[in-house]
Motif scaffolding. Structure first.
Motif, mmCIF file in Angstrom:
data_model
loop_
_atom_site.group_PDB
_atom_site.id
_atom_site.type_symbol
_atom_site.label_atom_id
_atom_site.label_comp_id
_atom_site.label_asym_id
_atom_site.label_seq_id
_atom_site.Cartn_x
_atom_site.Cartn_y
_atom_site.Cartn_z
ATOM 1 N N ARG A 191 8.868 -14.805 18.878
ATOM 2 C CA ARG A 191 10.143 -15.062 19.554
ATOM 3 C C ARG A 191 9.949 -15.663 20.947
ATOM 4 O O ARG A 191 10.706 -16.546 21.349
ATOM 5 N N HIS A 192 8.952 -15.185 21.695
ATOM 6 C CA HIS A 192 8.850 -15.554 23.108
ATOM 7 C C HIS A 192 7.686 -16.501 23.442
ATOM 8 O O HIS A 192 7.756 -17.205 24.445
ATOM 9 N N CYS A 193 6.623 -16.494 22.662
ATOM 10 C CA CYS A 193 5.499 -17.407 22.937
ATOM 11 C C CYS A 193 4.832 -17.798 21.625
ATOM 12 O O CYS A 193 3.677 -17.436 21.376
ATOM 13 N N PRO A 194 5.562 -18.506 20.758
ATOM 14 C CA PRO A 194 5.071 -18.794 19.411
ATOM 15 C C PRO A 194 3.814 -19.661 19.361
ATOM 16 O O PRO A 194 3.102 -19.655 18.357
ATOM 17 N N ASP A 195 3.541 -20.401 20.423
ATOM 18 C CA ASP A 195 2.374 -21.279 20.422
ATOM 19 C C ASP A 195 1.109 -20.602 20.941
ATOM 20 O O ASP A 195 0.039 -21.222 20.984
ATOM 21 N N ALA A 196 1.228 -19.347 21.351
ATOM 22 C CA ALA A 196 0.082 -18.633 21.925
ATOM 23 C C ALA A 196 -0.472 -17.616 20.933
ATOM 24 O O ALA A 196 0.281 -16.956 20.220
ATOM 25 N N MET A 197 -1.799 -17.493 20.905
ATOM 26 C CA MET A 197 -2.461 -16.469 20.108
ATOM 27 C C MET A 197 -3.135 -15.493 21.062
ATOM 28 O O MET A 197 -3.505 -15.848 22.175
ATOM 29 N N PHE A 198 -3.297 -14.253 20.608
ATOM 30 C CA PHE A 198 -3.901 -13.222 21.452
ATOM 31 C C PHE A 198 -5.392 -13.091 21.128
ATOM 32 O O PHE A 198 -5.778 -13.004 19.958
#
Length: 321
Positions: A191-198
């Motif tokens: 929802r808030h940072c779909p392009d980021a992976m952890f």
């Protein structure tokens, strides 16, 4: 609102929600701040026979007592200074539907008396009015306080407490249902940072944090980390300070266990991800030293270890230090 969960505790809770929703009884929803009590209330409405009717919600702690009374029960023109025209109260607006009173423990004792009368009779007077208003409203309430204790202390009416708690639900804190952390993390990430992976280090820290602020804190942590992350990856350093500090203590504890195991033999319960943890530990120590201008006592205090332990770590990671 979206309800996201994977734990058996929440599955059991939602099963009770579906059964409670089929009645018109008042439901008191208890739980720590940020656990999702409003979502449970909305689920009760969603599964009820009033789901297509009006939903009204108000926080009892958001307004002064004088305004809360007029907000709930409405007023007639001239009832008080500034009342230039009549206004419906939230009970009237919610007629036929559901009224959700959040933070019910904040309600003034005088208003508790009036609320009890409305719940018992379905009738009340607007402020300044002489004609009774009759309503049919399903009441849901929520609190993060111990209402039974407040009753014993004389801060909450016993009769109102029992009237509101005809049925009761308790939303468990996030720390008692760790299975939900991963599901919620992925939901908030999309929802808030779909392009980021952890990164693995970030995920490790997130899954080992107790989340005292519950789901609300997890959501805010994901939003914050996604906002500061660069290169499409959320790293350990992008997490909020308190989570990183807890992660550093976890890593140091793990390393001390390994040192002990080297002397007494392997610990069968030891974490097998030693390489990752050691890399995280080294990064944290060097970062903290940099932030304190290499003041070892300050750095040790921030990391929650002794200066002697920090010195030993430096000899391992930086033999020339």
């Amino acid at each position: 609102m979206d309800a996201v969960f994977a734990s058996q505790e929440m599955l059991a809770l939602m099963d009770r929600v579906r059964r409670f929703a089929l009645t018109d009884a008042s439901v008191l929803i208890c739980g720590e701040s940020g656990t999702g009590k409003e979502i449970v209330a909305r689920a009760l409405c969603h599964y009820s026979n009033r789901s297509n009717l009006v939903w009204v919600d108000v926080s009892c702690g958001a307004l002064p007592d004088t305004l809360m009374e007029s907000e709930l029960f409405g007023f007639h023109k001239g009832a008080f200074s500034g009342a230039d025209q009549a206004k419906e109260g939230l009970f009237e607006i919610a007629d036929g539907g559901t009224l959700f009173l959040d933070e019910i423990g904040e309600l003034d004792l005088r208003l508790q008396v009036k609320l009890l009368r409305v719940l018992d009779s379905g009738e009340y007077y607007r402020l300044g009015g002489t004609k009774k208003v009759k309503v049919n409203v399903r009441i849901l309430t929520a609190t993060n306080q111990d209402l039974a204790k407040m009753v014993a202390e004389g801060r909450f009416r016993k009769d109102l407490y029992h009237r509101l708690a005809q049925l009761r639900l308790t939303v468990p804190p996030l720390r008692s249902r760790p299975e939900d952390v991963g599901a919620l993390l992925e939901f908030f990430r999309q929802r808030h940072c779909p392009d980021a992976m952890f990164s693995p280090a970030a995920l490790h820290a997130i899954h080992h944090w107790d989340w005292p602020g519950n789901v609300r804190e997890l959501r805010n942590a994901i939003i914050s980390a996604g906002a500061v992350a660069t290169g499409g990856q959320v790293t350990f350093d992008d997490l909020p300070d308190e989570i990183r500090a807890a992660g550093s203590r976890l890593i140091l504890d793990h390393s001390l266990r390994n040192l002990s195991a080297a002397v007494s033999g392997p610990d069968p319960d030891a974490d097998q991800g030693g390489g990752l943890l050691e890399a995280m530990e080294r990064s944290l120590i060097l970062k903290t030293l940099t932030e304190t201008n290499w003041h070892q006592e300050k750095a040790a205090s921030i990391l929650g270890i002794s200066s002697r332990t920090l010195s030993r770590k430096l000899k391992v990671y930086m033999p020339s230090a």
